[in-house]
Design an enzyme around this catalytic site. Sequence first.
Site, mmCIF file in Angstrom:
data_model
loop_
_atom_site.group_PDB
_atom_site.id
_atom_site.type_symbol
_atom_site.label_atom_id
_atom_site.label_comp_id
_atom_site.label_asym_id
_atom_site.label_seq_id
_atom_site.Cartn_x
_atom_site.Cartn_y
_atom_site.Cartn_z
ATOM 1 N N ASP A 289 8.897 21.313 33.689
ATOM 2 C CA ASP A 289 8.609 19.880 33.614
ATOM 3 C C ASP A 289 8.582 19.344 35.055
ATOM 4 O O ASP A 289 8.921 20.035 36.014
ATOM 5 C CB ASP A 289 9.616 19.146 32.714
ATOM 6 C CG ASP A 289 9.007 17.855 32.146
ATOM 7 O OD1 ASP A 289 8.034 17.335 32.747
ATOM 8 O OD2 ASP A 289 9.483 17.354 31.113
HETATM 9 C C1 NOJ Z 1 7.435 14.604 32.252
HETATM 10 C C2 NOJ Z 1 7.519 14.687 30.749
HETATM 11 O O1 NOJ Z 1 8.830 15.019 30.373
HETATM 12 C C3 NOJ Z 1 6.565 15.686 30.131
HETATM 13 O O2 NOJ Z 1 6.597 15.527 28.752
HETATM 14 C C4 NOJ Z 1 5.193 15.513 30.676
HETATM 15 O O3 NOJ Z 1 4.316 16.408 30.053
HETATM 16 C C5 NOJ Z 1 5.238 15.730 32.171
HETATM 17 N N1 NOJ Z 1 6.128 14.767 32.794
HETATM 18 C C6 NOJ Z 1 3.876 15.630 32.819
HETATM 19 O O4 NOJ Z 1 3.456 14.331 32.843
#
Ligand code: NOJ
Length: 741
Positions: A289
Amino acid sequence: MKRLLSILLSIAIVAGTATAQTSKEEQEAFKFADKLIKKMTLREKLGQMQQFVPNSASVVTGPDGETRDIETYIREGCVGSFLNIKDPKELNRLQKIAVEESRLGIPLIFGFDIIHGCRIIFPENLAASCSWNIEAIERSAQIAAAESAALGIHWTFSPMCDISADPRWSRVSEGAGEDPYLGAKIAAAMIRGYQGDDLSSEKTIAACVKHFAAYGAPQAGRDYHTVDMSEVMFRDRYLPPYRAAVEAGAVTAMSSFNDFMGVPASGNKWLLYDLLRKELGFTGFVVSDYNAVHEMVAHGVAADGKEAAEKAMKAYLNMDMVDGDYISYGEALVKEGRISERLIDQLCREVLAVKYRLGLFDDPFKYGREGEKATYRPENLQFARKAAAESMVLLKNDGTLPLKDVQKIALIGPFADSPLDQTGAWHGWRQASRVVTTLAGMQERFGKENVLYAKGCESHKHIKGGIEEAVATAQKADVVLLTLGLGRNYSGEARSLTDISIPQPQKELLDALLKTGRKVVILLATGRPMTIGEEVEKANAVLLTWHSGTMGGPAIADIVSGDENPSGHLTLTFPRSVGQIPIHYNAKSTGRPQDPAKPTKSYLSNYKDSPNTPLFPFGYGLSYTQFEYSDLKVLTPVVEIGGEVEISVKVKNVGKYDGTDVAQLYVRDIVAETTRPLRELKGFERFSLKAGEERVLQFKIATSELAYCHIDLSFKEEAGDFKVWVGEDSNATLEGKFTIR
Ligand code: NOJ
C-alpha cells in the site's frame, strides 16, 4: 553468518515458488519474463519493482540526494508503474518515453483506484453488496474495467476484500460487509468482472486483492491501527474473501498498512509468502500500500528505508508503492549481500509476467485507444440506475411509501442536490456534471413544478435561515423527503469516527420539519451504518439510499414512486449505539448466553444499559410487499462427509405488489471442536415473485462449505448435528436440522 543466512533465505524463497500451480498462459508469461530478465541490469529490475505517483517528492530525490525528473527516471528504467494519473494524454506520453526511450523499452503498468466505477459511478461497494446480486456486481466491475481500459488504465486496486464489523472504520464503505460467505462470492465476482476470460483484451484490466490482510479489523475502528487476533478467527472470518479472489485468478494483491499479529503486513513473510503464495496458490505480484514499505520505520521494525526495503523484499513483496525505497536501496542491499539478486529476479519476473499477460509487450498503447466514446454507454447508465435501486434498503415504512395521491413533494436536506456526496469516496474518473442528483431524478419523475427543494442545512453546519426556508417549503407540500446522513468526506480512507449519529444541524432540521405535521420520509445517504434509532422512531419511513452513484437520483425516484420495489438487505449490522461495536450477527454463544426472556439477568452476557440486539440486523430489509416463508424441508436429514445437504422452502408473495426478496440460509454447528458462531450464512437466493405468486426454493450445501478452522489450524468439516434456518434476515425463525456423519 547473517549474510549467509539471508542468501539462503532468498534461495529458499525462490525454490518454494516453483511449486505453485501455474496455467499455460502464465507459464508462457514467465518464460518471456525469464528471457527478458537475463538482459536486465540490477537497477532495471529494481525499476520494475517500483511504482510512483508523478511529482511525489520521492521521485525526484534519490538516496544519493541527487534530483531527477520523472522522465529521466523512466528513461533510466527506474519506474515500473505509476498510479493516480487521470489524463489519457499524460498516460500516453509517459508510456512513449518508457517504450521508446528506455534501454529495453519495457512498458509501464498504470494503476488507479477504480473502486466502484470509472466514469459511471456505481453505488459504493457496501451498498452494492446489499443487493446480494452477484451477477450485477460482476457486471458493474466489467463496465468499470471497460471504461478504465478505454481511457488507458491497466490495473485497478480493487476489490477490497476486508471483512469488517466496525462502522467506526470509514472504509466499510469499500467492502462487502461483515460476512465471509457473501464477501467471498462478491470478491470472486469482482475479479471475474475486471479480468474477464482474457486479461489481454482491451476491455479487461488487472484486479488487485486488497488489503492483505485483515485491514478491516483495526483496534477501536481507527484506520491504520493495530490488528491482532487469533489465527483461528482470522482463518474463519477474514480469510475467505481473499482466498476466493485468489482462486478466481486475481493477478495482483496489495499488502495492508496494518501490522498483523505483531508484524507489519508489508514485511510479513508469513502473510505474503507462506499464506498467500504457498497456501492460497497466488502467482501474481504483490504491491505494497501507499508508502507502506517505508512506514515500517514508523511501525518500529526497521531502522530506516533501507532496512524496510530489505524486510519487504524478504517478505516477498514485489512492488513498492511510492516511497521509493526499492529503487533507492535495492542495489546497495544486493551489493552488501543482504538480498540475493536471485530473489530480485524472482520478484521482478512476476511483475513482468503480469505486464505480458495484459498484452503490454505486444502493444503498449492498446489500452486508451477507444477513449471517451466507450464511456457513459446508455445501456450502462440504465444498468447503473437499476444497480443503485437494488442496493437501497427500506428500513422502515408505515405505508407512506410508495408515494400515492401526492401532488407536491418537498425535497429537503444537504444531500438532495450534491453530486459529489452522491458518488461517495473513491470516485474514479467521475465527472460531477454527469451525476443525476436526487433533485434532478425526482423532478424528472414527478415534474419540476411538483418537487420543491430547500437545502435546510449543511451536513455539519447550519445555514442562516435554512430551517425556516425548509419549513416553509414543507408547508407547501403533501409529504417531505428529507436527505440526512454523512457525505463523501465521511466515507473511504482515513475518515474513522467515534460518533456515527446524525449531525446536530440535521437533527434540528428533522425536528422542525416534523412539527409541520407533514409525513417525513428520511432518505439516508451514508457510506456506513449509523446510530439512527431516534430518527427511525420519529420518521414515517426510512430508505437507506447510500452514496448511490451517477444514477442514484433516478434510482431514488424509481423507489419512492413505486416503479421499483425495494429489495436490498443489509450486509452490515446497524448498531443501536457505538458502545455495542463490534456487533455482528455471527457472534458466538459465550458460556453464559443471554436469556432472551430476561435480557438483563445478572451474570449473563448482557449490557446493563442496552439490549444486546442491534437496531437492524444483518440481512434486514423491507419491501412494499410481504413475503411468507413456510414448509422448510431438510431433504437429506443425514449426510456423509463429502456429500450435500439439500433443503427446500416455500416462498409466497402475500402482499399487493410484485417484488424481489433475498432468501437467506443460516446454519449452526451445535457441538464443534472450537466455538462456532450462533449463525452462519451458508446460502442465499434473490428471487422475484408477482403479487400472489409462490415458489419452492432449493438450497444445496456441500459439507465442505461447513468446514471451519480447528485447534491445529486445519480447515475441515466434521460429523455432528446442525440447525438450519431460512428467512428474510439473520433472525429467520423457520427452522430445521440435519446431521453429518
Ligand atoms: C491507499 C489505500 O489504502 C489503497 O486502498 C489504495 O489502493 C492506495 N492508497 C492507492 O491509492
